[in-house]
Design a protein around this motif. Structure first.
Motif, PDB file in Angstrom:
ATOM      1  N   GLY A 143      -1.614 -26.049  23.457  1.00 26.32           N
ATOM      2  CA  GLY A 143      -1.869 -26.181  22.029  1.00 26.32           C
ATOM      3  C   GLY A 143      -0.607 -26.331  21.198  1.00 26.32           C
ATOM      4  N   PHE A 144       0.193 -27.338  21.537  1.00 26.84           N
ATOM      5  CA  PHE A 144       1.446 -27.564  20.818  1.00 26.84           C
ATOM      6  C   PHE A 144       1.183 -28.019  19.382  1.00 26.84           C
ATOM      7  CE2 PHE A 144       2.484 -28.465  25.318  1.00 26.84           C
ATOM      8  CZ  PHE A 144       3.466 -27.504  25.499  1.00 26.84           C
ATOM      9  N   ASP A 145       2.075 -27.610  18.478  1.00 28.86           N
ATOM     10  CA  ASP A 145       1.987 -28.063  17.091  1.00 28.86           C
ATOM     11  C   ASP A 145       2.480 -29.503  16.950  1.00 28.86           C
ATOM     12  OD1 ASP A 145       1.165 -25.505  15.811  1.00 28.86           O
ATOM     13  OD2 ASP A 145       3.076 -24.838  16.650  1.00 28.86           O
ATOM     14  N   LYS A 146       3.557 -29.804  17.673  1.00 26.59           N
ATOM     15  CA  LYS A 146       4.127 -31.150  17.632  1.00 26.59           C
ATOM     16  C   LYS A 146       4.689 -31.508  19.001  1.00 26.59           C
ATOM     17  CE  LYS A 146       5.222 -31.834  12.748  1.00 26.59           C
ATOM     18  NZ  LYS A 146       4.293 -30.811  12.248  1.00 26.59           N
ATOM     19  N   ILE A 147       4.832 -32.816  19.217  1.00 22.28           N
ATOM     20  CA  ILE A 147       5.383 -33.329  20.467  1.00 22.28           C
ATOM     21  C   ILE A 147       6.538 -34.269  20.121  1.00 22.28           C
ATOM     22  CG2 ILE A 147       4.932 -34.676  22.559  1.00 22.28           C
ATOM     23  CD1 ILE A 147       1.968 -33.870  22.275  1.00 22.28           C
ATOM     24  N   LEU A 148       7.682 -34.021  20.733  1.00 23.24           N
ATOM     25  CA  LEU A 148       8.870 -34.849  20.498  1.00 23.24           C
ATOM     26  C   LEU A 148       9.285 -35.527  21.800  1.00 23.24           C
ATOM     27  CD1 LEU A 148      11.367 -35.828  18.897  1.00 23.24           C
ATOM     28  CD2 LEU A 148      12.480 -33.651  19.506  1.00 23.24           C
ATOM     29  N   VAL A 149       9.377 -36.855  21.772  1.00 25.17           N
ATOM     30  CA  VAL A 149       9.948 -37.619  22.883  1.00 25.17           C
ATOM     31  C   VAL A 149      11.400 -37.884  22.524  1.00 25.17           C
ATOM     32  CG1 VAL A 149       9.824 -39.719  24.276  1.00 25.17           C
ATOM     33  CG2 VAL A 149       7.718 -38.677  23.382  1.00 25.17           C
ATOM     34  N   CYS A 150      12.312 -37.262  23.252  1.00 22.35           N
ATOM     35  CA  CYS A 150      13.742 -37.318  22.908  1.00 22.35           C
ATOM     36  C   CYS A 150      14.538 -37.870  24.088  1.00 22.35           C
ATOM     37  CB  CYS A 150      14.229 -35.917  22.540  1.00 22.35           C
ATOM     38  SG  CYS A 150      15.979 -35.830  22.109  1.00 22.35           S
ATOM     39  N   TYR A 151      15.080 -39.075  23.903  1.00 24.16           N
ATOM     40  CA  TYR A 151      15.848 -39.743  24.957  1.00 24.16           C
ATOM     41  C   TYR A 151      17.098 -40.380  24.362  1.00 24.16           C
ATOM     42  CZ  TYR A 151      12.388 -39.634  28.765  1.00 24.16           C
ATOM     43  OH  TYR A 151      11.558 -39.239  29.779  1.00 24.16           O
ATOM     44  N   SER A 152      18.136 -40.463  25.162  1.00 17.92           N
ATOM     45  CA  SER A 152      19.247 -41.335  24.786  1.00 17.92           C
ATOM     46  C   SER A 152      18.778 -42.778  24.909  1.00 17.92           C
ATOM     47  CB  SER A 152      20.450 -41.097  25.696  1.00 17.92           C
ATOM     48  OG  SER A 152      20.145 -41.483  27.033  1.00 17.92           O
ATOM     49  N   LEU A 153      19.355 -43.656  24.101  1.00 21.31           N
ATOM     50  CA  LEU A 153      18.936 -45.060  24.133  1.00 21.31           C
ATOM     51  C   LEU A 153      19.110 -45.651  25.526  1.00 21.31           C
ATOM     52  CD1 LEU A 153      18.076 -47.738  22.807  1.00 21.31           C
ATOM     53  CD2 LEU A 153      20.490 -48.101  22.226  1.00 21.31           C
ATOM     54  N   SER A 154      20.246 -45.402  26.160  1.00 21.72           N
ATOM     55  CA  SER A 154      20.508 -46.006  27.470  1.00 21.72           C
ATOM     56  C   SER A 154      19.483 -45.563  28.501  1.00 21.72           C
ATOM     57  CB  SER A 154      21.929 -45.667  27.940  1.00 21.72           C
ATOM     58  OG  SER A 154      22.095 -44.265  28.020  1.00 21.72           O
ATOM     59  N   ASN A 155      19.085 -44.298  28.466  1.00 20.55           N
ATOM     60  CA  ASN A 155      18.067 -43.817  29.403  1.00 20.55           C
ATOM     61  C   ASN A 155      16.697 -44.394  29.087  1.00 20.55           C
ATOM     62  OD1 ASN A 155      19.702 -42.311  31.070  1.00 20.55           O
ATOM     63  ND2 ASN A 155      19.324 -40.382  30.026  1.00 20.55           N
ATOM     64  N   PHE A 156      16.376 -44.539  27.813  1.00 18.25           N
ATOM     65  CA  PHE A 156      15.079 -45.092  27.434  1.00 18.25           C
ATOM     66  C   PHE A 156      14.951 -46.536  27.921  1.00 18.25           C
ATOM     67  CE2 PHE A 156      11.933 -47.020  24.625  1.00 18.25           C
ATOM     68  CZ  PHE A 156      10.946 -46.043  24.588  1.00 18.25           C
ATOM     69  N   LEU A 157      16.051 -47.271  27.929  1.00 15.16           N
ATOM     70  CA  LEU A 157      16.024 -48.670  28.358  1.00 15.16           C
ATOM     71  C   LEU A 157      15.906 -48.828  29.868  1.00 15.16           C
ATOM     72  CD1 LEU A 157      18.804 -50.125  26.017  1.00 15.16           C
ATOM     73  CD2 LEU A 157      16.336 -50.436  25.789  1.00 15.16           C
ATOM     74  N   THR A 158      16.139 -47.750  30.608  1.00 17.97           N
ATOM     75  CA  THR A 158      16.119 -47.850  32.072  1.00 17.97           C
ATOM     76  C   THR A 158      15.118 -46.904  32.731  1.00 17.97           C
ATOM     77  OG1 THR A 158      17.933 -46.243  32.217  1.00 17.97           O
ATOM     78  CG2 THR A 158      18.537 -48.577  32.172  1.00 17.97           C
ATOM     79  N   ASP A 159      14.610 -45.928  31.995  1.00 16.06           N
ATOM     80  CA  ASP A 159      13.749 -44.913  32.595  1.00 16.06           C
ATOM     81  C   ASP A 159      12.409 -45.495  33.028  1.00 16.06           C
ATOM     82  OD1 ASP A 159      11.548 -42.592  32.189  1.00 16.06           O
ATOM     83  OD2 ASP A 159      13.448 -41.728  32.821  1.00 16.06           O
ATOM     84  N   ALA A 160      12.030 -45.243  34.276  1.00 17.64           N
ATOM     85  CA  ALA A 160      10.766 -45.761  34.801  1.00 17.64           C
ATOM     86  C   ALA A 160       9.722 -44.659  34.937  1.00 17.64           C
ATOM     87  CB  ALA A 160      11.007 -46.410  36.162  1.00 17.64           C
ATOM     88  N   ASN A 161      10.002 -43.472  34.382  1.00 21.45           N
ATOM     89  CA  ASN A 161       9.072 -42.354  34.533  1.00 21.45           C
ATOM     90  C   ASN A 161       8.140 -42.163  33.343  1.00 21.45           C
ATOM     91  OD1 ASN A 161      10.073 -41.051  37.138  1.00 21.45           O
ATOM     92  ND2 ASN A 161      11.972 -41.166  35.963  1.00 21.45           N
ATOM     93  N   LEU A 162       8.480 -42.733  32.198  1.00 20.06           N
ATOM     94  CA  LEU A 162       7.633 -42.588  31.029  1.00 20.06           C
ATOM     95  C   LEU A 162       6.249 -43.230  31.246  1.00 20.06           C
ATOM     96  CD1 LEU A 162      10.135 -43.120  28.103  1.00 20.06           C
ATOM     97  CD2 LEU A 162       8.585 -41.176  28.341  1.00 20.06           C
ATOM     98  N   VAL A 163       6.190 -44.187  32.140  1.00 21.48           N
ATOM     99  CA  VAL A 163       4.901 -44.842  32.400  1.00 21.48           C
ATOM    100  C   VAL A 163       3.888 -43.871  33.008  1.00 21.48           C
ATOM    101  CG1 VAL A 163       5.931 -47.126  32.670  1.00 21.48           C
ATOM    102  CG2 VAL A 163       5.685 -45.650  34.674  1.00 21.48           C
ATOM    103  N   TRP A 164       4.362 -42.712  33.495  1.00 21.20           N
ATOM    104  CA  TRP A 164       3.459 -41.735  34.100  1.00 21.20           C
ATOM    105  C   TRP A 164       2.940 -40.731  33.072  1.00 21.20           C
ATOM    106  CZ3 TRP A 164       1.866 -43.342  38.500  1.00 21.20           C
ATOM    107  CH2 TRP A 164       2.709 -44.104  39.322  1.00 21.20           C
ATOM    108  N   LEU A 165       3.253 -40.933  31.799  1.00 19.85           N
ATOM    109  CA  LEU A 165       2.658 -40.100  30.757  1.00 19.85           C
ATOM    110  C   LEU A 165       1.148 -40.276  30.784  1.00 19.85           C
ATOM    111  CD1 LEU A 165       4.856 -40.417  27.532  1.00 19.85           C
ATOM    112  CD2 LEU A 165       4.263 -38.328  28.765  1.00 19.85           C
ATOM    113  N   ARG A 166       0.431 -39.180  30.904  1.00 21.48           N
ATOM    114  CA  ARG A 166      -1.023 -39.286  30.965  1.00 21.48           C
ATOM    115  C   ARG A 166      -1.660 -37.940  30.602  1.00 21.48           C
ATOM    116  NH1 ARG A 166       0.895 -38.409  36.050  1.00 21.48           N
ATOM    117  NH2 ARG A 166      -0.329 -37.091  37.476  1.00 21.48           N
TER     118      ARG A 166
END
Length: 369
Positions: A346-369
């Protein structure tokens, strides 16, 4: 006659060098870990006729010999300085700036990866039905771009972040750090790609402003300096003569406790002080990367989920000052259904926090479900 003597001397020296190197390979102790490069070295390859026939064994032997060559640190460093002196820095992953700062080369735009990551975040927001925020942290190289010698291409962090945020539409709220961090090279380490504690605090204040909270004042903290910090860009550059950073840690009187996902042990305070004696001192913040890190503060209020990379290790120290519970999840290691965790916590808010370089290469965010 003199020419033959000279030739014999050259051949003798060359053979002697080979003999000494072979003796060193055979009799000198080998190391498993390189403290300067912060990585484990190759193990001796296991022989089999199959790997010999395929060529895998030969390649493995070559990698092993390259990792364990006598005087390796000297030769690696010599090559790094030679590359720099001959003006070929643009071909490297790490650039040296004017003030002794070592920064990563500009991030490379990947349209396909960005679209996949943004689709995953948007779908996750719709599935949970909760407020989701996206914070992308610009690179240290972008902040210090004016001091970098002849980069191969311009740092384009601000434009890239703007393009990504445009994809968020009205579903995901964004926290833009580019104006705040522009030219603020002092908010990043000189020998590491991460922001330092000052940068993490400024990021925390920006988050509080975006989410409607009052940040804890800077005066709340006692700031300590810890020297001899060599980070990841130092290790990857092999520019061993670079001067070390000073690691700044902000300590408060809050009664914070930390539990990492791999253990039920309760740790008092956000800093793991024993990590200052190890090679990777940045892990002093919340003990580094774990699948789940739960930080609890009895004096705080509300619950925050942070889907993050390692930049949030240091910012999590400050977030915990404002919330009763901060849960940091690293999708590289967390493989359970995250939406189920949201329903449970029961979180109040959700923050996705990444460095730009990691966001451009990260292949794990696709597993958000």
């Amino acid at each position: 006659m003199k020419e033959r003597l000279f030739d014999r001397i050259v051949v003798g020296l060359f053979c002697g060098f080979l003999a000494v190197m072979c003796a060193c390979y055979l009799f000198l102790p080998t190391e498993d870990f390189s403290a300067l490069e912060k990585r484990y070295l190759e193990d001796p390859p296991e022989f089999s006729w199959k790997t010999l026939a395929s060529g895998e064994w030969g390649e493995a032997v070559e990698q092993y010999l390259a990792d364990h060559i006598p005087g390796r640190n000297f030769f690696v460093g010599l090559n790094a300085y030679f590359v720099r002196m001959t003006g070929r820095q643009a071909s490297m992953d790490i650039y040296a700036a004017k003030d002794g700062r070592l920064v990563e080369a500009p991030a490379v735009w990947d349209q396909d990866r960005v679209e996949k990551n943004m689709d995953a975040i948007l779908q996750f927001s719709e599935k949970t039905g909760q407020d989701v925020y996206l914070m992308l942290i610009p690179s240290a190289g972008w902040a210090a771009a004016e001091d970098v010698f002849k980069p191969a291409k311009a740092y384009n962090d601000q434009e890239m972040i703007r393009w990504i945020y445009e994809m968020a539409g009205s579903t995901v709220q964004t926290v833009d750090l580019t104006e705040l961090f522009h030219g603020r090279k002092e908010w990043y380490f000189k020998t590491d790609h991460h922001w330092n504690s000052r940068g993490a605090y400024e990021g925390y204040c920006a988050w509080c402003l975006a989410s409607g909270r009052e940040p804890v004042p800077e005066e709340t903290f006692r700031i300590g300096q810890y020297g001899d910090f060599f980070g990841s860009t130092y290790s990857r550059s092999a520019l061993w003569l670079t001067k070390p950073d000073s690691l700044e840690l902000w300590v408060s009187a809050s009664n914070l406790t930390v539990v990492n996902g791999e253990s039920d042990e309760i740790h008092t305070g956000p800093y793991y002080w024993n990590r200052l004696e190890e090679t990777d001192k940045y892990t002093v913040n919340l003990d580094g990367n774990h699948s789940v890190v739960r930080v609890t503060n009895p004096a705080g209020s509300g619950k925050l989920l942070v889907i993050r990379d390692s930049f949030a290790n240091s910012m999590g120290v400050f977030l915990a000052e404002s919330y009763e519970t901060v849960l940091l999840v690293d999708l590289r290691y967390y493989k359970a259904e995250l939406s189920a965790l949201c329903r449970e916590e029961g979180f109040d808010k959700i923050l996705v926090c990444y460095s730009l370089s990691n966001f451009l290469t990260d292949a794990n965010l696709v597993w958000l479900r």
